[in-house]
Design a protein around this motif. Sequence first.
Motif, mmCIF file in Angstrom:
data_model
loop_
_atom_site.group_PDB
_atom_site.id
_atom_site.type_symbol
_atom_site.label_atom_id
_atom_site.label_comp_id
_atom_site.label_asym_id
_atom_site.label_seq_id
_atom_site.Cartn_x
_atom_site.Cartn_y
_atom_site.Cartn_z
ATOM 1 N N ASP A 1 -34.193 -15.195 -2.706
ATOM 2 C CA ASP A 1 -35.040 -14.433 -1.788
ATOM 3 C C ASP A 1 -36.012 -13.590 -2.605
ATOM 4 O O ASP A 1 -35.606 -12.801 -3.462
ATOM 5 C CB ASP A 1 -34.171 -13.531 -0.915
ATOM 6 C CG ASP A 1 -34.961 -12.845 0.183
ATOM 7 O OD1 ASP A 1 -35.864 -12.054 -0.141
ATOM 8 O OD2 ASP A 1 -34.654 -13.078 1.364
ATOM 9 N N ALA B 1 -28.971 -18.607 1.227
ATOM 10 C CA ALA B 1 -27.832 -19.358 1.750
ATOM 11 C C ALA B 1 -28.216 -20.827 1.936
ATOM 12 O O ALA B 1 -29.334 -21.144 2.378
ATOM 13 C CB ALA B 1 -27.374 -18.768 3.084
ATOM 14 N N ILE B 2 -27.285 -21.713 1.596
ATOM 15 C CA ILE B 2 -27.535 -23.146 1.711
ATOM 16 C C ILE B 2 -27.973 -23.528 3.120
ATOM 17 O O ILE B 2 -28.874 -24.355 3.313
ATOM 18 C CB ILE B 2 -26.273 -23.936 1.316
ATOM 19 C CG1 ILE B 2 -25.921 -23.724 -0.159
ATOM 20 C CG2 ILE B 2 -26.449 -25.420 1.603
ATOM 21 C CD1 ILE B 2 -27.002 -24.158 -1.109
ATOM 22 N N ASP B 3 -27.358 -22.919 4.119
ATOM 23 C CA ASP B 3 -27.668 -23.244 5.511
ATOM 24 C C ASP B 3 -29.092 -22.840 5.906
ATOM 25 O O ASP B 3 -29.583 -23.268 6.959
ATOM 26 C CB ASP B 3 -26.677 -22.567 6.456
ATOM 27 C CG ASP B 3 -25.276 -23.146 6.355
ATOM 28 O OD1 ASP B 3 -25.147 -24.258 5.814
ATOM 29 O OD2 ASP B 3 -24.323 -22.493 6.811
ATOM 30 N N ASP B 4 -29.733 -22.005 5.098
ATOM 31 C CA ASP B 4 -31.084 -21.539 5.416
ATOM 32 C C ASP B 4 -32.179 -22.341 4.713
ATOM 33 O O ASP B 4 -33.349 -21.967 4.751
ATOM 34 C CB ASP B 4 -31.230 -20.057 5.043
ATOM 35 C CG ASP B 4 -30.395 -19.151 5.928
ATOM 36 O OD1 ASP B 4 -30.106 -19.561 7.063
ATOM 37 O OD2 ASP B 4 -30.024 -18.050 5.481
ATOM 38 N N GLN C 1 -25.702 -28.837 -1.190
ATOM 39 C CA GLN C 1 -25.490 -27.934 -2.312
ATOM 40 C C GLN C 1 -26.777 -27.834 -3.129
ATOM 41 O O GLN C 1 -27.655 -28.689 -3.053
ATOM 42 C CB GLN C 1 -24.334 -28.380 -3.202
ATOM 43 C CG GLN C 1 -24.532 -29.724 -3.894
ATOM 44 C CD GLN C 1 -23.452 -29.997 -4.937
ATOM 45 O OE1 GLN C 1 -23.025 -29.099 -5.683
ATOM 46 N NE2 GLN C 1 -22.978 -31.238 -5.000
ATOM 47 N N PRO D 1 -20.673 -24.490 -1.371
ATOM 48 C CA PRO D 1 -20.214 -23.166 -0.947
ATOM 49 C C PRO D 1 -18.831 -22.873 -1.506
ATOM 50 O O PRO D 1 -18.016 -23.779 -1.696
ATOM 51 C CB PRO D 1 -20.191 -23.275 0.586
ATOM 52 C CG PRO D 1 -21.212 -24.319 0.889
ATOM 53 C CD PRO D 1 -21.118 -25.315 -0.241
#
Length: 266
Positions: A66, A74-77, A97, A244
């Motif tokens: 960021d 975060a990976i999900d983002d 990943q 994760p």
Amino acid sequence: MRFLLLILSLLWGTTLQAQGFFSRGTEEGDRRWEAVGRLELPGDAFCTGALISPKLVVTAAHCLFDASTGAPVAIDDIQFLAGWRNGRAAAYRRVRQAVHLPNYDFAAPADTERVRKDLALIELQHPIRNTTIMPFATGERPDQGAEVGVVSYAHNRSEAPTLQDLCKLLSRQDGILILSCEVEFGASGSPVFSIAPDGTPSLVSVISAKARDESTGAPVSLAISLDAPLAILRALVSEGAGLPRGLTRQSAGIRNEETGAKFVKP
């Protein structure tokens, strides 16, 4: 050649800055760059990435952090939009990943040591198998004076992957390539190509930062050589180093499809 390094965050793009701009010189029939995509990040930020296999995307390491907080994203983002063109992608993929080179420190001073380690590899949740999206072969680093091209989603061509005019490799310094290519916002992680006489591109480097030649004041770009670093990243992905916390490749149902290499510390 002596050069003054500028702040790496200058190369992140934002969709707010990019609105209203379209790429120049990009014809609908030219699909060579469909395997280049926008790497969507939180807060309307984006970088550029490129497929080197159906499941692996190479980009800059600082794209995984960021810009405002310095915290890992975060990976999900993270989402990879292959062949993004005028509001649509040829393929949309989430990320399983992401790994960067060992000892890369986002909080370190913006200097050549940071650039030298500014490379990341992303494994997608699902492979992209599409006859119009062909992963790029990687090639040997070019010699000094060789012509190369950068394909990116920079701020004034954020709606399609665009090959800039060919520029030259000015110098090689301890794993860093200094290019005459002038890059702007959104160029972080952009692939650098050598173009064969028949027009076939080979990915040879990844854009990390922009800088300025201290002697002439001319803008230059800094890119990282892929040779040894890419082998290290492939091994890290194979071992599941970027999964994760608490999740292994076996528990995630991931096979070692991309490489059988063992990770060797540099």
